[in-house]
Design an enzyme around this catalytic site. Structure first.
Site, PDB file in Angstrom:
ATOM      1  CG  PHE A 151      -5.446  -7.230   6.364  1.00 16.35           C
ATOM      2  CD1 PHE A 151      -5.149  -6.395   7.609  1.00 16.35           C
ATOM      3  CD2 PHE A 151      -5.380  -8.276   6.134  1.00 16.35           C
ATOM      4  CE1 PHE A 151      -5.148  -6.796   9.317  1.00 16.35           C
ATOM      5  CE2 PHE A 151      -5.811  -9.131   7.757  1.00 16.35           C
ATOM      6  CZ  PHE A 151      -4.824  -8.403   8.743  1.00 16.35           C
ATOM      7  CE  LYS A 152      -2.860  -9.905   8.606  1.00 14.53           C
ATOM      8  NZ  LYS A 152      -2.478 -11.113   9.238  1.00 14.53           N
TER       9      LYS A 152
END
Length: 460
Positions: free
Chosen positions: A110-111
């Site tokens: 998700f980063k």
């Protein structure tokens, strides 16, 4: 929009200062002087937008003093053009389970969703700047790879990534250490993630060192990370809600940044019911939400390494808000933590906290059992962090709609998936090649002066 520090509401800052500095000079975290909010009618007008269109609308609220809307549109489109799904994120329904897959970017976590935007913001802001910026970042597994992917080869930028030596998965490490660009430096620190994070914070607070190397940071303390992550709470809510449902978000989290983005989305008017803080054995967040006592303990190494954290940096931002925006009350709590290695929330603060948050944790065996159950029932793999986000719902037993944030691709954790299911998860074709590539990293002791010396020698 103007920004303030959680420890000083009197001085204001522009977005550019907040973005480049990362951490305020007083040691506090930047927050908006006022959070923008949407009426129900305005929310209706956002419902049918594509992910990119929605991102432009939301992000622009927070940085309109630095970029115009056309520039933000260009930044967003550049950032997401290489993602593997059309709308950046993917919603997967498994009967009554709703997974929000956030791992379709270049480094499978998700980063990437925030970091790709940040990389393009740096390039835009620094385009007329002749001075080199040195970005120093700590990672518990995924942030480092996402930051390197976003910043590798960029002009006027060096990036130094500190990760805990031998405490992340092999794939997580390889996604960081196989880049050949000359502006990338990987530092394997002989300690845990909290040690890495403490080292980076110490460097930020040391104004002499900070100024000497022209330091900046992209950890979740950087407000730009939060604003880019707010978007997927809005987008998924719009896709799932039929107008009358209570919707919760279950967020596997260690540093409190991702779930805090959901909190800001709620403060902006998104009618989220509860934010579920899902933790592993390193359950400091569960303990503080349950008891009001914030007390870091020993960090345990688990199969969900991105959550192996006992000092959740972004929690300071929440303390500010549950303290009625009182900077002195926030500073007092941080001083208590520094002096006593703990602090206790007041009854009123804890009451405010529990209005929006609930928390549960999973053991290692419980996490494995969830991975096994999902594979057996649906023939799909989920990573250990997602398993924590899903598994805590059984303990909370609510009958509401729960969106589980699926934060990492299962292929980043092949050993545990194989152990539990008997099969290895497939990595996307572009990622497979990193497994056999040569790595480049330096192993350094958990010593601030040694690491400062290394960075000063490499910074240009």
């Amino acid at each position: 929009m103007q920004y303030i520090s959680t420890r000083n509401t009197k001085q204001t800052f522009a977005f550019k200062d907040v973005f480049l500095n990362g951490l305020a000079a007083d040691g506090g975290l930047y927050i908006p002087e006022k959070i923008p909010s949407y009426s129900l009618k305005e929310l209706e007008s956002l419902k049918e937008l594509s992910y990119e269109q929605l991102a432009v609308k939301i992000i622009f609220n927070f940085c309109s003093d630095e970029f115009n809307e056309i520039e933000i549109k260009d930044l967003v489109n550049k950032s997401y053009k290489e993602f593997r799904v059309k709308n950046v994120v993917n919603i997967k329904r498994l009967e009554n389970i709703i997974l929000l897959e956030l791992f379709h970017g270049p480094t499978l976590a998700f980063k990437d969703i925030a970091m790709q935007v940040i990389g393009n913001m740096y390039e835009k802001i620094l385009s007329d700047n002749k001075k080199v910026i040195n970005i120093v970042v700590a990672t518990s597994g995924d942030t480092g790879a996402a930051a390197i992917s976003a910043l590798k080869g960029r002009k006027n930028i060096n990036i130094f990534v500190l990760h805990p030596h031998k405490k992340i998965s092999k794939v997580q490490r390889k996604l960081m250490t196989t880049f050949e660009e000359n502006n990338v430096y990987n530092l394997a620190i002989e300690g845990n993630f909290d040690d890495c994070q403490k080292l980076v914070k110490s460097m930020f607070i040391d104004r002499s060192f900070n100024n000497e190397i022209n330091m900046s940071g992209v950890n979740s303390i950087n407000w730009a990370r939060i604003i880019a992550q707010i978007v997927y709470f809005f987008f998924s809510y719009f896709k799932i809600n039929n107008g009358s449902q209570k919707i919760n978000f279950s967020v596997p989290t260690g540093n409190f940044g991702d779930v805090f983005a959901g909190y800001i989305a709620k403060k902006m008017g998104l009618p989220i019911n509860k934010l579920i803080v899902a933790t592993n054995k390193n359950d400091i967040l569960k303990r503080v939400i349950s008891t009001g006592v914030y007390k870091p303990k020993e960090v345990f190494q688990t199969i969900s390494p991105s959550m192996d954290i006992q000092v959740a940096s972004n929690f300071e931002r929440l303390i500010f808000y549950i303290s009625s925006n009182n900077d002195q009350a926030t500073l007092n709590k941080m001083e208590e933590l520094r002096k006593n290695n703990e602090f206790k929330l007041s009854h009123e603060q804890l009451s405010h906290l529990k209005k929006d948050f609930v928390s549960e944790s999973l053991t290692e065996e419980e996490t494995k059992s969830i991975i096994k159950k999902i594979y057996k029932n649906y023939n799909i793999f989920i990573d250990p962090h997602t398993a924590v986000g899903l598994g805590v719902l059984d303990k909370l037993s609510n009958d509401e709609i729960n969106i589980i944030l699926s934060t990492a691709h299962p292929g980043k954790f092949p050993e545990v998936i194989k152990e539990v299911t008997g099969k290895y998860p497939e990595l996307p074709a572009k990622t497979k090649k990193v497994i056999d590539e040569k790595e480049k990293f330096d192993i350094l002791p958990n010593d601030l002066n040694t690491i400062k010396k290394f960075i000063k020698e490499k910074a240009k």
